[in-house]
Design an enzyme around this catalytic site. Structure first.
Site, PDB file in Angstrom:
ATOM      1  N   LYS A   1      34.808  50.935  28.628  1.00 28.45           N
ATOM      2  CA  LYS A   1      34.469  49.878  29.573  1.00 28.45           C
ATOM      3  C   LYS A   1      34.930  48.541  29.003  1.00 28.45           C
ATOM      4  O   LYS A   1      34.786  48.278  27.821  1.00 28.45           O
ATOM      5  CB  LYS A   1      32.961  49.829  29.812  1.00 28.45           C
ATOM      6  CG  LYS A   1      32.450  50.980  30.636  1.00 28.45           C
ATOM      7  CD  LYS A   1      31.008  50.776  31.016  1.00 28.45           C
ATOM      8  CE  LYS A   1      30.528  51.943  31.848  1.00 28.45           C
ATOM      9  NZ  LYS A   1      29.179  51.734  32.337  1.00 28.45           N
TER      10      LYS A   1
ATOM     11  N   GLU B   1      31.529  54.863  43.510  1.00 32.31           N
ATOM     12  CA  GLU B   1      30.410  54.210  42.825  1.00 32.31           C
ATOM     13  C   GLU B   1      30.114  52.880  43.484  1.00 32.31           C
ATOM     14  O   GLU B   1      30.902  52.382  44.276  1.00 32.31           O
ATOM     15  CB  GLU B   1      30.719  54.016  41.337  1.00 32.31           C
ATOM     16  CG  GLU B   1      31.928  53.155  41.042  1.00 32.31           C
ATOM     17  CD  GLU B   1      32.283  53.108  39.562  1.00 32.31           C
ATOM     18  OE1 GLU B   1      31.445  53.462  38.715  1.00 32.31           O
ATOM     19  OE2 GLU B   1      33.400  52.704  39.260  1.00 32.31           O
TER      20      GLU B   1
END
Length: 162
Positions: free
Chosen positions: A2, A38
Protein backbone atom coordinates in the site's frame (compact mmCIF):
# COMPACT_ATOMS: atom_id res chain seq x y z
CA UNK A 1 2.15 -2.92 -1.02
CA UNK A 2 0.00 0.00 0.00
CA UNK A 3 1.20 3.49 -0.81
CA UNK A 4 -0.46 6.88 -0.68
CA UNK A 5 -0.46 6.92 -4.49
CA UNK A 6 -2.89 4.01 -4.48
CA UNK A 7 -5.63 6.40 -3.41
CA UNK A 8 -4.78 9.29 -5.78
CA UNK A 9 -7.19 8.16 -8.48
CA UNK A 10 -10.02 8.21 -5.92
CA UNK A 11 -9.80 11.91 -5.05
CA UNK A 12 -11.88 13.40 -7.88
CA UNK A 13 -14.51 10.64 -7.72
CA UNK A 14 -14.85 11.01 -3.93
CA UNK A 15 -15.21 14.80 -4.18
CA UNK A 16 -17.95 14.38 -6.79
CA UNK A 17 -19.72 11.72 -4.69
CA UNK A 18 -19.65 13.92 -1.58
CA UNK A 19 -21.09 16.81 -3.59
CA UNK A 20 -24.03 14.53 -4.41
CA UNK A 21 -24.46 13.57 -0.72
CA UNK A 22 -22.63 10.22 -0.68
CA UNK A 23 -19.92 9.70 1.96
CA UNK A 24 -17.93 7.16 -0.07
CA UNK A 25 -17.75 5.32 -3.38
CA UNK A 26 -18.17 1.62 -4.10
CA UNK A 27 -16.09 0.57 -7.08
CA UNK A 28 -17.04 -2.10 -9.59
CA UNK A 29 -14.62 -4.04 -11.77
CA UNK A 30 -13.33 -1.89 -14.65
CA UNK A 31 -13.97 -4.45 -17.40
CA UNK A 32 -17.61 -5.47 -16.96
CA UNK A 33 -18.70 -2.94 -14.31
CA UNK A 34 -20.58 -5.81 -12.74
CA UNK A 35 -18.49 -7.15 -9.85
CA UNK A 36 -17.93 -5.31 -6.59
CA UNK A 37 -14.31 -4.37 -5.95
CA UNK A 38 -14.07 -2.21 -2.82
CA UNK A 39 -15.12 1.06 -1.21
CA UNK A 40 -12.87 4.03 -1.91
CA UNK A 41 -10.56 3.36 1.04
CA UNK A 42 -11.83 0.11 2.55
CA UNK A 43 -12.72 -3.46 1.64
CA UNK A 44 -16.35 -4.49 1.07
CA UNK A 45 -18.03 -7.03 3.37
CA UNK A 46 -21.53 -8.39 2.93
CA UNK A 47 -23.29 -10.52 5.52
CA UNK A 48 -25.89 -12.87 4.07
CA UNK A 49 -27.57 -14.96 6.78
CA UNK A 50 -24.61 -16.82 8.37
CA UNK A 51 -22.16 -16.10 5.56
CA UNK A 52 -19.41 -13.46 5.49
CA UNK A 53 -18.80 -12.47 1.86
CA UNK A 54 -15.94 -10.36 0.52
CA UNK A 55 -14.83 -9.81 -3.08
CA UNK A 56 -11.99 -11.71 -4.68
CA UNK A 57 -10.22 -9.66 -7.32
CA UNK A 58 -6.58 -9.15 -8.30
CA UNK A 59 -7.10 -5.38 -8.28
CA UNK A 60 -8.17 -5.09 -4.63
CA UNK A 61 -5.55 -4.11 -2.07
CA UNK A 62 -5.37 -7.03 0.34
CA UNK A 63 -6.42 -6.06 3.86
CA UNK A 64 -4.88 -7.65 6.94
CA UNK A 65 -7.93 -6.36 8.84
CA UNK A 66 -10.30 -8.18 6.46
CA UNK A 67 -8.19 -11.34 6.72
CA UNK A 68 -8.44 -11.18 10.52
CA UNK A 69 -12.18 -10.49 10.44
CA UNK A 70 -12.62 -13.54 8.16
CA UNK A 71 -10.71 -15.66 10.70
CA UNK A 72 -12.91 -14.31 13.47
CA UNK A 73 -16.15 -14.85 11.49
CA UNK A 74 -15.18 -18.49 10.80
CA UNK A 75 -14.15 -19.13 14.43
CA UNK A 76 -16.23 -21.00 17.00
CA UNK A 77 -17.22 -17.62 18.47
CA UNK A 78 -19.25 -16.78 15.33
CA UNK A 79 -19.45 -20.00 13.29
CA UNK A 80 -19.99 -18.21 10.01
CA UNK A 81 -19.19 -19.52 6.56
CA UNK A 82 -16.63 -17.27 4.84
CA UNK A 83 -16.57 -16.68 1.10
CA UNK A 84 -13.91 -14.72 -0.77
CA UNK A 85 -15.31 -14.70 -4.30
CA UNK A 86 -16.54 -12.46 -7.12
CA UNK A 87 -19.55 -10.53 -5.81
CA UNK A 88 -22.03 -9.46 -8.46
CA UNK A 89 -23.51 -5.99 -7.92
CA UNK A 90 -26.92 -7.67 -8.37
CA UNK A 91 -26.35 -9.28 -4.96
CA UNK A 92 -26.50 -5.95 -3.11
CA UNK A 93 -30.18 -6.48 -2.36
CA UNK A 94 -29.57 -9.94 -0.88
CA UNK A 95 -27.28 -8.91 1.97
CA UNK A 96 -28.65 -8.49 5.48
CA UNK A 97 -25.73 -6.26 6.45
CA UNK A 98 -22.92 -4.46 4.62
CA UNK A 99 -19.73 -2.96 5.97
CA UNK A 100 -16.44 -1.47 4.93
CA UNK A 101 -13.29 -2.64 6.68
CA UNK A 102 -9.72 -1.49 6.80
CA UNK A 103 -6.89 -0.46 9.08
CA UNK A 104 -8.28 2.93 10.10
CA UNK A 105 -11.94 2.02 10.66
CA UNK A 106 -11.59 -1.71 11.41
CA UNK A 107 -15.24 -2.13 10.44
CA UNK A 108 -17.98 0.36 9.69
CA UNK A 109 -21.59 -0.55 9.01
CA UNK A 110 -23.29 0.79 5.89
CA UNK A 111 -26.91 1.94 6.01
CA UNK A 112 -27.54 2.07 2.26
CA UNK A 113 -25.96 1.75 -1.16
CA UNK A 114 -27.35 3.54 -4.19
CA UNK A 115 -26.70 1.80 -7.48
CA UNK A 116 -28.17 3.66 -10.44
CA UNK A 117 -31.85 4.15 -9.53
CA UNK A 118 -31.98 1.53 -6.77
CA UNK A 119 -31.32 2.22 -3.10
CA UNK A 120 -30.42 -0.89 -1.11
CA UNK A 121 -31.20 -0.36 2.60
CA UNK A 122 -29.47 -2.27 5.40
CA UNK A 123 -31.44 -1.97 8.63
CA UNK A 124 -29.16 -4.04 10.84
CA UNK A 125 -25.49 -4.06 11.72
CA UNK A 126 -25.87 -6.68 14.45
CA UNK A 127 -23.26 -9.15 13.10
CA UNK A 128 -20.97 -6.34 11.93
CA UNK A 129 -21.09 -4.76 15.38
CA UNK A 130 -20.48 -8.10 17.13
CA UNK A 131 -17.46 -8.84 14.89
CA UNK A 132 -16.12 -5.32 15.45
CA UNK A 133 -16.53 -5.49 19.23
CA UNK A 134 -14.86 -8.93 19.44
CA UNK A 135 -11.99 -7.85 17.16
CA UNK A 136 -11.35 -4.74 19.28
CA UNK A 137 -11.55 -6.77 22.52
CA UNK A 138 -8.83 -9.10 21.21
CA UNK A 139 -6.81 -6.10 20.02
CA UNK A 140 -6.94 -4.49 23.50
CA UNK A 141 -6.32 -7.72 25.42
CA UNK A 142 -9.85 -7.90 26.83
CA UNK A 143 -10.51 -11.24 25.08
CA UNK A 144 -8.26 -14.22 24.50
CA UNK A 145 -6.31 -14.13 21.22
CA UNK A 146 -6.75 -17.65 19.79
CA UNK A 147 -5.26 -16.56 16.45
CA UNK A 148 -1.87 -15.32 17.65
CA UNK A 149 -2.48 -11.86 16.18
CA UNK A 150 -0.83 -9.95 18.98
CA UNK A 151 2.59 -10.00 20.53
CA UNK A 152 3.15 -9.09 24.15
CA UNK A 153 5.75 -6.36 24.45
CA UNK A 154 8.07 -6.30 27.44
CA UNK A 155 7.79 -3.35 29.83
CA UNK A 156 9.75 -0.30 28.70
CA UNK A 157 11.97 -0.49 31.78
CA UNK A 158 13.07 -4.01 30.78
CA UNK A 159 13.85 -2.92 27.21
CA UNK A 160 15.74 0.21 28.33
CA UNK A 161 17.85 -1.82 30.76
CA UNK A 162 18.96 -4.27 28.04
Amino acid sequence: VKASGNYGSDIRVSIDARAEGYPTVLYLDPKEKRYIEEFSVSNFIGIKDDTYVTPDSPTILRSATNDMLMDLAASDAFGMKVERRPVDVAELGTFNEVAGCGTAVVMMGVKSITHRDTVHQYESIERVEALYNHYRAIQFGEEEDPFGWGTACPPLADVAAA
